[in-house]
Design a protein around this motif. Structure first.
Motif: not given
Length: 249
Positions: A77, A79-80, A111, A113
């Motif tokens: 996972e 988030d970047e 983004k 995910t």
């Protein structure tokens, strides 16, 4: 009478033996099925656990459904924000066999995910999840974020930064400066003042020191413009600060 009893006894023994054989056969079936199920489950687990390094050709024929589904699962996972390194399609699933859902231009930020076992990136666009091959993404924010001729001119200017002892970060100021002056258009011309080209040289003939094609060649104009900035302001960031305060440089 005696012989009938013997026959009856023998029949009973045979029935008992047949019953025992049937029970043994049933037990063997149960044992075989249980063992096979355990082996199959263990094999499936091993395949999923080793997806990062498995030889696809060696197992695809064995359990194609398991491999396909497992390869498409998200293994990490994230988030970047990531940026595209080329014009690229994003798809409904993490494989080129899935239908394209749209396209992104080079240097577009999105983004991310997650990353799947087969190294595709799960991205988010408009609250919907799509997928792009990770080969077309980078986590490093690009200095140049446009394509086409404008992007090529900016790349050329960036390549010349070391000649003046400037860090690549100076490019941010140069982009803003010449975006305002000319939009990086070598044919940009100010009819009032006569300023011309990407750096808006005044008069345009000043750029002849870098080549006779100064009036139309963007690279020639860029070389002159960088030398002008270095001699007058020392750096693009200083030139941009002066422009912000005075409206010219």
């Amino acid at each position: 009478m005696h012989s009938r009893k013997k026959r009856t006894g023998k029949s009973l023994i045979i029935l008992i033996i047949l019953a025992e054989l049937s029970f043994a056969a049933a037990s063997l079936c149960v044992i075989f099925y249980t063992s096979f199920s355990h082996i199959t489950q263990r094999r499936q687990t091993e395949i999923v656990a080793s997806l990062d390094s498995f030889d696809e050709d060696s197992v695809t024929d064995e359990v194609p459904g398991i491999v396909k589904v497992s390869r498409e699962q998200v293994s990490e996972e994230r988030d970047e924000t990531v940026w595209t390194t080329d014009n690229v399609n994003y798809r409904q699933g993490p494989d080129e066999t899935y239908e394209s859902a749209g396209s992104l231009s080079i240097y577009t930020g999105v983004k991310r995910t997650g990353i799947t076992y087969n190294e595709w990136s799960q991205i988010e666009i408009g609250d919907q999840s799509y997928y792009i091959s990770s080969d077309y993404l980078t986590t490093e924010e690009p200095i140049i974020k446009v394509g086409g001729a404008k992007g090529e001119y900016q790349k050329y200017a960036l390549s010349l930064m070391p000649e003046f002892g400037w860090e690549d970060s100076e490019m941010y100021s140069l982009i803003k400066l010449w975006d305002r002056e000319s939009g990086w258009n070598p044919n940009s011309h100010n009819g009032g003042s006569g300023a011309h080209g990407i750096p808006q040289a005044l008069p345009a003939s000043k750029m002849a020191s870098e080549g006779s094609d100064y009036y139309t060649n963007g690279n020639t104009q860029i070389r002159w413009g960088l030398k002008y900035i270095a001699g007058r302001y020392g750096s693009p960031s200083n030139a941009w600060s002066h422009f912000c305060s005075n409206g010219w440089y």
